[in-house]
Design a protein around this motif. Structure first.
Motif, mmCIF file in Angstrom:
data_model
loop_
_atom_site.group_PDB
_atom_site.id
_atom_site.type_symbol
_atom_site.label_atom_id
_atom_site.label_comp_id
_atom_site.label_asym_id
_atom_site.label_seq_id
_atom_site.Cartn_x
_atom_site.Cartn_y
_atom_site.Cartn_z
ATOM 1 N N ILE A 103 -10.788 8.234 -0.435
ATOM 2 C CA ILE A 103 -10.222 7.001 0.106
ATOM 3 C C ILE A 103 -8.846 6.741 -0.486
ATOM 4 O O ILE A 103 -7.904 6.363 0.228
ATOM 5 N N GLU A 104 -8.689 6.961 -1.779
ATOM 6 C CA GLU A 104 -7.378 6.764 -2.403
ATOM 7 C C GLU A 104 -6.342 7.705 -1.796
ATOM 8 O O GLU A 104 -5.202 7.313 -1.543
ATOM 9 N N ALA A 105 -6.728 8.948 -1.540
ATOM 10 C CA ALA A 105 -5.800 9.894 -0.906
ATOM 11 C C ALA A 105 -5.428 9.402 0.491
ATOM 12 O O ALA A 105 -4.252 9.467 0.891
ATOM 13 N N SER A 106 -6.397 8.898 1.232
ATOM 14 C CA SER A 106 -6.123 8.381 2.577
ATOM 15 C C SER A 106 -5.182 7.181 2.530
ATOM 16 O O SER A 106 -4.277 7.053 3.363
ATOM 17 N N LEU A 107 -5.379 6.303 1.561
ATOM 18 C CA LEU A 107 -4.492 5.145 1.425
ATOM 19 C C LEU A 107 -3.065 5.580 1.085
ATOM 20 O O LEU A 107 -2.098 5.010 1.592
ATOM 21 N N GLN A 108 -2.924 6.594 0.241
ATOM 22 C CA GLN A 108 -1.587 7.092 -0.092
ATOM 23 C C GLN A 108 -0.926 7.734 1.123
ATOM 24 O O GLN A 108 0.276 7.559 1.352
ATOM 25 N N THR A 113 3.182 7.370 5.276
ATOM 26 C CA THR A 113 3.478 7.437 6.703
ATOM 27 C C THR A 113 4.149 6.158 7.184
ATOM 28 O O THR A 113 5.184 6.199 7.870
ATOM 29 N N LEU A 114 3.566 5.012 6.835
ATOM 30 C CA LEU A 114 4.122 3.740 7.281
ATOM 31 C C LEU A 114 5.528 3.505 6.743
ATOM 32 O O LEU A 114 6.424 3.063 7.475
ATOM 33 N N VAL A 115 5.749 3.817 5.473
ATOM 34 C CA VAL A 115 7.085 3.652 4.887
ATOM 35 C C VAL A 115 8.075 4.589 5.572
ATOM 36 O O VAL A 115 9.192 4.197 5.923
ATOM 37 N N ASP A 116 7.656 5.837 5.796
ATOM 38 C CA ASP A 116 8.538 6.796 6.466
ATOM 39 C C ASP A 116 8.845 6.390 7.907
ATOM 40 O O ASP A 116 9.893 6.753 8.451
ATOM 41 N N LEU A 117 7.948 5.619 8.526
ATOM 42 C CA LEU A 117 8.184 5.120 9.878
ATOM 43 C C LEU A 117 9.042 3.855 9.891
ATOM 44 O O LEU A 117 9.356 3.327 10.953
ATOM 45 N N GLY A 118 9.386 3.376 8.691
ATOM 46 C CA GLY A 118 10.279 2.224 8.602
ATOM 47 C C GLY A 118 9.623 0.888 8.367
ATOM 48 O O GLY A 118 10.297 -0.145 8.362
ATOM 49 N N VAL A 119 8.330 0.846 8.170
ATOM 50 C CA VAL A 119 7.660 -0.416 7.862
ATOM 51 C C VAL A 119 8.074 -0.816 6.442
ATOM 52 O O VAL A 119 8.071 0.018 5.531
ATOM 53 N N PRO A 120 8.466 -2.075 6.226
ATOM 54 C CA PRO A 120 8.907 -2.494 4.893
ATOM 55 C C PRO A 120 7.833 -2.249 3.817
ATOM 56 O O PRO A 120 6.645 -2.523 4.044
ATOM 57 N N MET A 121 8.292 -1.737 2.679
ATOM 58 C CA MET A 121 7.399 -1.366 1.577
ATOM 59 C C MET A 121 6.480 -2.512 1.173
ATOM 60 O O MET A 121 5.291 -2.294 0.937
ATOM 61 N N GLY A 122 6.989 -3.727 1.072
ATOM 62 C CA GLY A 122 6.155 -4.858 0.668
ATOM 63 C C GLY A 122 4.982 -5.080 1.600
ATOM 64 O O GLY A 122 3.854 -5.324 1.161
ATOM 65 N N VAL A 124 3.631 -2.825 3.568
ATOM 66 C CA VAL A 124 2.737 -1.671 3.442
ATOM 67 C C VAL A 124 1.854 -1.824 2.208
ATOM 68 O O VAL A 124 0.629 -1.642 2.278
ATOM 69 N N LEU A 125 2.466 -2.150 1.068
ATOM 70 C CA LEU A 125 1.684 -2.294 -0.163
ATOM 71 C C LEU A 125 0.637 -3.392 -0.034
ATOM 72 O O LEU A 125 -0.497 -3.233 -0.497
ATOM 73 N N ALA A 126 1.009 -4.489 0.606
ATOM 74 C CA ALA A 126 0.043 -5.575 0.789
ATOM 75 C C ALA A 126 -1.132 -5.107 1.641
ATOM 76 O O ALA A 126 -2.295 -5.394 1.316
ATOM 77 N N SER A 127 -0.855 -4.368 2.717
ATOM 78 C CA SER A 127 -1.957 -3.918 3.569
ATOM 79 C C SER A 127 -2.805 -2.862 2.874
ATOM 80 O O SER A 127 -4.026 -2.831 3.053
ATOM 81 N N VAL A 128 -2.194 -2.017 2.059
ATOM 82 C CA VAL A 128 -2.965 -1.021 1.287
ATOM 83 C C VAL A 128 -3.886 -1.739 0.305
ATOM 84 O O VAL A 128 -5.067 -1.394 0.189
ATOM 85 N N HIS A 129 -3.378 -2.753 -0.362
ATOM 86 C CA HIS A 129 -4.223 -3.504 -1.303
ATOM 87 C C HIS A 129 -5.364 -4.210 -0.576
ATOM 88 O O HIS A 129 -6.501 -4.225 -1.064
ATOM 89 N N GLU A 130 -5.064 -4.793 0.570
ATOM 90 C CA GLU A 130 -6.123 -5.451 1.341
ATOM 91 C C GLU A 130 -7.200 -4.455 1.757
ATOM 92 O O GLU A 130 -8.394 -4.736 1.664
#
Length: 160
Positions: A103-108, A113-122, A124-130
């Motif tokens: 699961i941790e590998a999938s989250l990374q 992917t999301l950051v590379d697609l241009g989604v703002p890091m903040g 992305v990190l919030a959704s990963v934590h959720e």
């Protein structure tokens, strides 16, 4: 990371080459079996605040958790889990937190992917934590009721 945050630690490893290499670098690593109660006592299990189990063998992780719980019911135990089923089993055995590697590998992967697609890091990190918290909550359902703790955000900081 423990060293970077001024937290003392020791490690136990059953691979003599790994122990020798780590000791040459000045690391506090000892050769032995972490599932051996006598070894744990010699390493000071009675006076530690937390135990992290990072073994690659799920059955051995389970064994160490079982032994530790016979020695210390109050100890914080964070364990590496192979996958979601192993995480659930570890919570049932009494770990404080389980970290499922799949699961941790999938989250990374999702984060990158999301950051590379241009989604703002903040965002992305919030959704990963959720998402991580949702996974943890589902795994913790296997934990005995008496061992359950509040969500991380609600835990009180330990006095300094």
């Amino acid at each position: 990371m423990l060293k970077a945050h001024d937290q003392s630690y020791i490690a136990i490893d059953s691979n003599s080459r790994a122990v020798t290499a780590a000791r040459r670098k000045g690391e506090p690593v000892y050769y032995g079996d972490a599932a051996n109660p006598e070894m744990l006592k010699l390493c000071g299990v009675d006076g530690i605040r937390a135990l992290v189990i990072t073994m690659d063998a799920p059955g051995k992780v389970d064994e160490v958790v079982g032994v530790i719980r016979t020695l210390r019911e109050d100890l914080i135990i964070i364990a590496r889990a192979r996958d979601d089923r192993h995480a659930e089993r570890l919570y049932a055995l009494g770990v404080t937190d389980a970290v499922p590697e799949t699961i941790e590998a999938s989250l990374q992967l999702a984060e990158n992917t999301l950051v590379d697609l241009g989604v703002p890091m903040g965002l992305v990190l919030a959704s990963v934590h959720e998402r991580r918290d949702a996974f943890r909550k589902s795994f913790q359902a296997a934990m005995p009721e008496a061992r359950r703790r509040p969500a991380r955000a609600l835990r009180a900081r330990a006095p300094e």
